[in-house]
Design an enzyme around this catalytic site. Structure first.
Site, PDB file in Angstrom:
ATOM      1  N   LYS A 145       0.974  -0.847   0.059  1.00  0.00           N
ATOM      2  CA  LYS A 145      -0.182   0.509  -0.214  1.00  0.00           C
ATOM      3  C   LYS A 145       0.562   1.487   0.318  1.00  0.00           C
ATOM      4  CE  LYS A 145      -3.900  -2.571   0.076  1.00  0.00           C
ATOM      5  NZ  LYS A 145      -3.275  -3.436   0.827  1.00  0.00           N
TER       6      LYS A 145
HETATM    7  C1  PLP Z   1      -9.582  -3.608  -1.011  1.00  0.00           C
HETATM    8  C2  PLP Z   1      -9.521  -4.249   0.138  1.00  0.00           C
HETATM    9  N1  PLP Z   1     -10.148  -4.630   1.196  1.00  0.00           N
HETATM   10  C3  PLP Z   1      -9.082  -4.846   2.605  1.00  0.00           C
HETATM   11  C4  PLP Z   1      -8.109  -5.293   2.917  1.00  0.00           C
HETATM   12  C5  PLP Z   1      -7.417  -6.328   3.800  1.00  0.00           C
HETATM   13  O1  PLP Z   1      -6.301  -5.406   4.065  1.00  0.00           O
HETATM   14  P1  PLP Z   1      -5.278  -6.008   5.173  1.00  0.00           P
HETATM   15  O2  PLP Z   1      -4.206  -6.528   4.541  1.00  0.00           O
HETATM   16  O3  PLP Z   1      -4.112  -4.614   5.469  1.00  0.00           O
HETATM   17  O4  PLP Z   1      -6.194  -7.112   5.732  1.00  0.00           O
HETATM   18  C6  PLP Z   1      -6.977  -5.200   1.519  1.00  0.00           C
HETATM   19  C7  PLP Z   1      -5.861  -6.003   1.112  1.00  0.00           C
HETATM   20  O5  PLP Z   1      -4.739  -6.282   0.199  1.00  0.00           O
HETATM   21  C8  PLP Z   1      -7.693  -4.533  -0.033  1.00  0.00           C
HETATM   22  O6  PLP Z   1      -7.501  -4.851  -0.678  1.00  0.00           O
END
Ligand code: PLP
Length: 411
Positions: A210
């Site tokens: 990210k």
């Molecule tokens: C659209 C979206 N929502 C939620 C998440 C979940 O985030 P995390 O990996 O920090 O738990 C991601 C992770 O890639 C994502 O791309």
């Protein structure tokens, strides 16, 4: 290995090069990943300083990071979490989703967006996407609203915000909360407003691919004090005060007021996030520059459609997903993908539509054709490398490889 050419080739030059997948020379000697963190010496020093301090978790860096983050996105409150997924879970809890409730989201996302509805025992309902941006289509949302609907969860796919005004309007007319999944969209702008200050709650992720990383981590922003309080408690076992507050008050007493989790982000992680936040603008401008170079190179490349950008949107460009015009190519997406990987371009696919995952198919009976726009896009999507640390040579390599593979497979 013969020398690697870095200048983008014209389509005519590219067509004569044998593909690496057929035994030719790859465009580059080592794999370029699709996403990668950038960690500077100052980031490392910020983490080391915390390791030498009294507070490894629930300390001052948490608040500092949250305050700086809230200011950056223009929200009144920001609450950090141990991941974007934990942040989504907290937002679904704060929205008071419960068994019998429905929440409408997009199939074109990572499963975590819909999973947070399931964590609360509620039911995710999908609405198909618009063909240009692949964001949830407000018109299709309106057809899915029932007396049981409580929330809408739009996703800013690839970093391009969804049609938030139409979504917020639907929500206010039907008494629904809007939780924007902006895990791709830190730094995006929607009609002059910063993502993080548009929806009732906005969720971010700090995974290494990210815009800003804390290793694992997430954030929820909101302007509502009541939601902020619930979010803070939920990430700390449902307890009404935190350890540092009790220490400074000389207090031992605390009360658990709701069933929460330990979803806290450490001071070690928050120090890294705070330090990374300082270079966010530089990061975003590099991503925009890379996207502009890609879009210019692919604008007239037969077989390739670059991602669309709607008026008054400034995307954050977490991803750069091209779509293959399969009608003009003699390869399918899998063959095209393999050919790019063989050229040492670390492509990826975002996303297998959520309703096509076995868990969702088996539990809810979804089948092929239920969400045709998302499904058709899925057959064509390839995410190209996009991260702030990419060199100009890396960008040229990607353009070269895509031109080479597209020319080879052109009908
Ligand atoms: C659209 C979206 N929502 C939620 C998440 C979940 O985030 P995390 O990996 O920090 O738990 C991601 C992770 O890639 C994502 O791309």
């Amino acid at each position: 290995m013969t020398p690697v050419t870095h200048a983008p080739l014209s389509n005519e030059a590219a067509i004569h090069e044998p593909l690496a997948v057929d035994g030719g020379t790859p465009v580059r000697p080592t794999l370029l990943p699709y996403g990668r963190q950038s960690i500077a010496e100052v980031d490392i020093q910020a983490v080391v300083d915390v390791l030498r301090s009294d507070w490894l978790t629930t300390g001052p860096k948490v608040e500092e990071f949250e305050e700086a983050f809230a200011a950056r996105v223009g929200a009144k409150h920001a609450m950090s979490f141990s991941s974007g997924t934990a942040a989504l879970h907290a937002a679904a809890f704060a929205a008071d989703l419960k068994p019998g409730d429905e929440a409408i989201t997009t199939p074109m996302t990572f499963a975590a967006t819909a999973n947070c509805v399931l964590y609360q025992g509620a039911t995710p309902v999908f609405a198909d996407v618009s063909a240009d941006t692949l964001n949830i289509d407000p018109e299709k949302i309106s057809r899915r609203i029932t007396p049981f609907t409580r929330a809408i969860l739009p996703v800013a796919y690839a970093g391009h915000p969804a049609e938030m005004d139409a979504i917020l309007d639907l929500a206010s007319r039907n008494g629904l909360l809007v939780i924007e999944d902006a895990c791709h969209a830190l730094g995006a702008e929607y009609h002059g407003r910063r993502t993080g200050s548009v929806a009732d709650m906005t969720v971010f992720s700090f995974h290494p691919v990210k815009h800003l990383t804390t290793g694992e981590g997430g954030m929820v922003t909101t302007d509502r004090a009541d939601l902020a309080e619930t979010l803070r408690r939920f990430r700390n076992h449902g307890i009404s005060s935190d350890a540092r507050q009790r220490q400074s008050d000389g207090q031992w007493f605390y009360e658990m007021v709701l069933l929460g989790f330990n979803y806290r982000l450490t001071d070690i992680a928050c120090a890294l996030g705070l330090s990374q936040l300082k270079t966010l603008d530089e990061n975003l401008s590099r991503r925009r520059d890379i996207a502009a170079q890609y879009s210019e190179a692919f604008a007239n490349l037969p077989g390739i459609t670059p991602p669309a950008v709607r008026a008054e949107i400034s995307p954050a460009w977490h991803l750069y997903p091209i779509r293959l015009d399969l009608e003009k190519l003699s390869a399918n997406r899998a063959q095209f993908f393999r050919a790019l990987r063989a050229e040492n371009i670390g492509v990826n696919v975002h996303y297998i539509p959520v309703h096509r995952h076995p868990y969702y198919r088996d539990r809810f009976g979804f089948k092929a054709g239920d969400y045709p726009v998302a499904e058709d896009a899925y057959e064509r999507l390839i995410s190209l490398p996009m991260f702030h640390g990419m060199s100009d040579e890396d960008v040229s390599d990607v353009i070269h490889a895509v031109s080479k593979v597209a020319s080879h497979f052109r009908k």
